[in-house]
Design a protein around this motif. Structure first.
Motif, PDB file in Angstrom:
ATOM      1  N   THR A 168       0.808  -1.211   0.000  1.00  0.00           N
ATOM      2  CA  THR A 168       0.000   0.000   0.000  1.00  0.00           C
ATOM      3  C   THR A 168       0.844   1.264   0.000  1.00  0.00           C
ATOM      4  OG1 THR A 168      -0.145   0.000   2.425  1.00  0.00           O
ATOM      5  CG2 THR A 168      -1.880  -1.161   1.203  1.00  0.00           C
ATOM      6  N   PHE A 169       0.280   2.300  -0.607  1.00  0.00           N
ATOM      7  CA  PHE A 169       0.891   3.623  -0.656  1.00  0.00           C
ATOM      8  C   PHE A 169      -0.218   4.649  -0.406  1.00  0.00           C
ATOM      9  CE2 PHE A 169       3.428   0.831  -3.184  1.00  0.00           C
ATOM     10  CZ  PHE A 169       4.744   1.238  -3.019  1.00  0.00           C
ATOM     11  N   GLY A 170       0.167   5.774   0.160  1.00  0.00           N
ATOM     12  CA  GLY A 170      -0.822   6.819   0.396  1.00  0.00           C
ATOM     13  C   GLY A 170      -0.178   8.133   0.758  1.00  0.00           C
ATOM     14  N   PHE A 171      -0.950   9.180   0.628  1.00  0.00           N
ATOM     15  CA  PHE A 171      -0.466  10.512   1.016  1.00  0.00           C
ATOM     16  C   PHE A 171      -1.652  11.359   1.439  1.00  0.00           C
ATOM     17  CE2 PHE A 171      -1.527  10.845  -3.458  1.00  0.00           C
ATOM     18  CZ  PHE A 171      -2.191  12.059  -3.554  1.00  0.00           C
ATOM     19  N   ASP A 172      -1.351  12.399   2.184  1.00  0.00           N
ATOM     20  CA  ASP A 172      -2.376  13.317   2.655  1.00  0.00           C
ATOM     21  C   ASP A 172      -1.708  14.650   2.975  1.00  0.00           C
ATOM     22  OD1 ASP A 172      -5.414  12.925   3.769  1.00  0.00           O
ATOM     23  OD2 ASP A 172      -4.361  14.500   4.874  1.00  0.00           O
ATOM     24  N   PRO A 173      -2.405  15.772   2.741  1.00  0.00           N
ATOM     25  CA  PRO A 173      -1.796  17.070   3.041  1.00  0.00           C
ATOM     26  C   PRO A 173      -1.737  17.390   4.530  1.00  0.00           C
ATOM     27  CG  PRO A 173      -4.029  17.373   2.231  1.00  0.00           C
ATOM     28  CD  PRO A 173      -3.705  15.917   2.063  1.00  0.00           C
ATOM     29  N   SER A 174      -2.443  16.628   5.371  1.00  0.00           N
ATOM     30  CA  SER A 174      -2.491  16.905   6.802  1.00  0.00           C
ATOM     31  C   SER A 174      -1.309  16.270   7.530  1.00  0.00           C
ATOM     32  CB  SER A 174      -3.797  16.385   7.405  1.00  0.00           C
ATOM     33  OG  SER A 174      -3.759  16.434   8.817  1.00  0.00           O
ATOM     34  N   VAL A 175      -0.503  17.102   8.160  1.00  0.00           N
ATOM     35  CA  VAL A 175       0.655  16.616   8.912  1.00  0.00           C
ATOM     36  C   VAL A 175       0.205  15.709  10.056  1.00  0.00           C
ATOM     37  CG1 VAL A 175       2.600  17.315  10.364  1.00  0.00           C
ATOM     38  CG2 VAL A 175       2.054  18.632   8.310  1.00  0.00           C
ATOM     39  N   SER A 176      -0.826  16.130  10.794  1.00  0.00           N
ATOM     40  CA  SER A 176      -1.267  15.348  11.956  1.00  0.00           C
ATOM     41  C   SER A 176      -1.838  13.997  11.549  1.00  0.00           C
ATOM     42  CB  SER A 176      -2.295  16.150  12.766  1.00  0.00           C
ATOM     43  OG  SER A 176      -3.449  16.436  11.995  1.00  0.00           O
ATOM     44  N   GLU A 177      -2.529  13.932  10.398  1.00  0.00           N
ATOM     45  CA  GLU A 177      -3.093  12.664   9.950  1.00  0.00           C
ATOM     46  C   GLU A 177      -2.000  11.663   9.564  1.00  0.00           C
ATOM     47  OE1 GLU A 177      -6.948  11.875   9.415  1.00  0.00           O
ATOM     48  OE2 GLU A 177      -6.186  12.860  11.214  1.00  0.00           O
ATOM     49  N   ILE A 178      -0.991  12.122   8.872  1.00  0.00           N
ATOM     50  CA  ILE A 178       0.104  11.224   8.477  1.00  0.00           C
ATOM     51  C   ILE A 178       0.893  10.773   9.695  1.00  0.00           C
ATOM     52  CG2 ILE A 178       2.289  11.092   7.199  1.00  0.00           C
ATOM     53  CD1 ILE A 178      -0.218  10.787   5.472  1.00  0.00           C
ATOM     54  N   GLU A 179       1.010  11.618  10.684  1.00  0.00           N
ATOM     55  CA  GLU A 179       1.670  11.212  11.927  1.00  0.00           C
ATOM     56  C   GLU A 179       0.943  10.034  12.561  1.00  0.00           C
ATOM     57  OE1 GLU A 179       1.779  14.707  14.313  1.00  0.00           O
ATOM     58  OE2 GLU A 179       3.587  15.527  13.360  1.00  0.00           O
ATOM     59  N   ILE A 180      -0.390  10.098  12.581  1.00  0.00           N
ATOM     60  CA  ILE A 180      -1.181   8.999  13.135  1.00  0.00           C
ATOM     61  C   ILE A 180      -0.990   7.735  12.305  1.00  0.00           C
ATOM     62  CG2 ILE A 180      -3.536   8.177  13.568  1.00  0.00           C
ATOM     63  CD1 ILE A 180      -4.312  11.071  14.156  1.00  0.00           C
ATOM     64  N   ALA A 181      -1.014   7.870  10.975  1.00  0.00           N
ATOM     65  CA  ALA A 181      -0.842   6.704  10.092  1.00  0.00           C
ATOM     66  C   ALA A 181       0.489   6.004  10.359  1.00  0.00           C
ATOM     67  CB  ALA A 181      -0.931   7.144   8.632  1.00  0.00           C
ATOM     68  N   LYS A 182       1.547   6.768  10.491  1.00  0.00           N
ATOM     69  CA  LYS A 182       2.864   6.170  10.745  1.00  0.00           C
ATOM     70  C   LYS A 182       2.920   5.517  12.112  1.00  0.00           C
ATOM     71  CE  LYS A 182       5.504   9.156   7.621  1.00  0.00           C
ATOM     72  NZ  LYS A 182       6.562  10.186   7.491  1.00  0.00           N
ATOM     73  N   GLU A 183       2.297   6.139  13.099  1.00  0.00           N
ATOM     74  CA  GLU A 183       2.243   5.550  14.443  1.00  0.00           C
ATOM     75  C   GLU A 183       1.542   4.209  14.437  1.00  0.00           C
ATOM     76  OE1 GLU A 183       0.273   8.463  16.766  1.00  0.00           O
ATOM     77  OE2 GLU A 183       1.980   9.851  16.857  1.00  0.00           O
ATOM     78  N   GLN A 184       0.570   4.049  13.521  1.00  0.00           N
ATOM     79  CA  GLN A 184      -0.209   2.813  13.435  1.00  0.00           C
ATOM     80  C   GLN A 184       0.407   1.786  12.492  1.00  0.00           C
ATOM     81  OE1 GLN A 184      -2.769   2.103  15.405  1.00  0.00           O
ATOM     82  NE2 GLN A 184      -2.549   4.129  16.375  1.00  0.00           N
ATOM     83  N   GLY A 185       1.594   2.083  11.964  1.00  0.00           N
ATOM     84  CA  GLY A 185       2.299   1.114  11.132  1.00  0.00           C
ATOM     85  C   GLY A 185       1.859   1.065   9.684  1.00  0.00           C
ATOM     86  N   ILE A 186       1.147   2.090   9.223  1.00  0.00           N
ATOM     87  CA  ILE A 186       0.753   2.133   7.810  1.00  0.00           C
ATOM     88  C   ILE A 186       1.987   2.485   6.985  1.00  0.00           C
ATOM     89  CG2 ILE A 186      -0.792   3.160   6.114  1.00  0.00           C
ATOM     90  CD1 ILE A 186      -2.166   1.516   8.306  1.00  0.00           C
TER      91      ILE A 186
END
Length: 327
Positions: free
Chosen positions: A135-153
């Protein structure tokens, strides 16, 4: 024309749609359709009693797309999404959502590669990742991507739809987006840039809230949403890009399409909507007023006070008026 005097708005602190104040310099006019390029016809307008104009909403009679024809600039909205989007929602929890996976997995015999445009915190990507997809993904929201990385995405980054495509170095079996297309300034042109990276016979999906199903008061005031994709506009776009529609829905506006090498007949909708009737039904019948507070409840986050609604002749079908210096 319905004249709707807006007395006040009421927001919960957890509302992710921040109430921003824009000066005249923050607005831009968009007279042509963001899908087919034809001139659009405005049916809703926001103004002040002194005549100063805020946002306007318009429809294209050629493809059926709905968009803001006067709106906050892309720069103003980019700042909002980068720094503020969902940041005020302290109650949010990461919860994988398998709706997209269940909807799309039937088109594939085995796991492949998937890209989500506007992946947020990765809740849609998580089930694909568990099932063995890369999987690959991106988002303009800094806080949202921080959560995604914390969850192992995996393979997620802060980026925008307008720029991410230029760095892609592979092809995908699946490209999808949920409630994202409406936030992109030039949605169809931008998403078309991703189609060369979709494999032949690959699947593309987008789904968005339907303008007619949402409260029209709220939809006309959403400065963060420059576009309101419709099923007719989506089918028109697919027919121009060799995408064969496999599934469709009007409420919400959704298409699942397969990339082919076949020419398809250009899809054409049938003229403009009778907005006077739509507005009368959607604005007032579906969202009754609280007799004690005088507010009309929009959703669980916000409500609005309107008073002395009048139906008079005019150039728009609905005009929201504020007794303010500027809207």
């Amino acid at each position: 024309m319905f004249i709707v005097p807006i007395k006040s708005w009421h927001f919960l602190q957890s509302d992710h749609c921040w109430l921003e104040e824009f000066s005249k310099g923050n607005y831009v006019n968009v007279e042509n359709c963001n899908n087919c390029g034809h001139r659009v016809t405005a049916f809703a307008n926001i103004s002040c009693l002194n005549g100063e104009q805020g946002m306007s909403v318009a429809e294209c009679s050629v493809c059926g797309h709905i968009q803001k024809s006067r709106k906050p600039s892309r720069e103003a909205n980019s700042t909002h999404f980068r720094d503020k989007w969902l940041k005020n929602r302290q109650d949010r929890k990461f919860s994988p959502n398998d709706n997209t996976f269940r909807l799309l997995d039937k088109y594939f015999k085995e796991p492949g590669t998937a890209l989500e445009i506007g992946c947020g915190s990765g809740t849609n990507l998580a089930p694909f990742q568990v099932a063995g997809w890369k999987t690959f993904g991106f988002d303009p929201s800094v806080s949202e991507i921080e959560i995604a990385k914390e969850q192992g995405i995996q393979n997620v980054k802060v980026d925008t739809a307008e720029s991410y495509w230029s760095e892609i170095q592979q092809k995908f079996d699946l490209i999808f987006m949920r409630d994202v297309l409406q936030f992109i300034d030039k949605p169809y042109d931008t998403v078309s840039r991703y189609l060369p990276f979709l494999k032949q016979n690959g699947i593309f999906m987008t789904t968005n809230g339907n303008f007619r199903n949402n409260n029209i008061i709220m939809s006309c005031h959403h400065g963060t949403i420059p576009n309101h994709p419709t099923l007719t506009a989506l089918k028109h776009w697919c027919s121009q890009n060799k995408l064969q529609v496999k599934e469709e829905s009007e409420h919400p506006a959704m298409i699942i399409a397969q990339k082919t090498d076949l020419e398809t007949e250009l899809f054409q909708p049938t003229g403009l909507t009778n907005w006077h009737a739509e507005i009368k039904k959607a604005t007032f019948a579906s969202f009754p007023m609280n007799l004690i507070s005088g507010r009309r409840r929009i959703n669980k986050f916000r409500s609005v006070n309107v008073e002395n609604v009048r139906d008079v002749p005019g150039s728009f079908q609905i005009e929201f008026q504020y007794d303010l210096q500027h809207p």
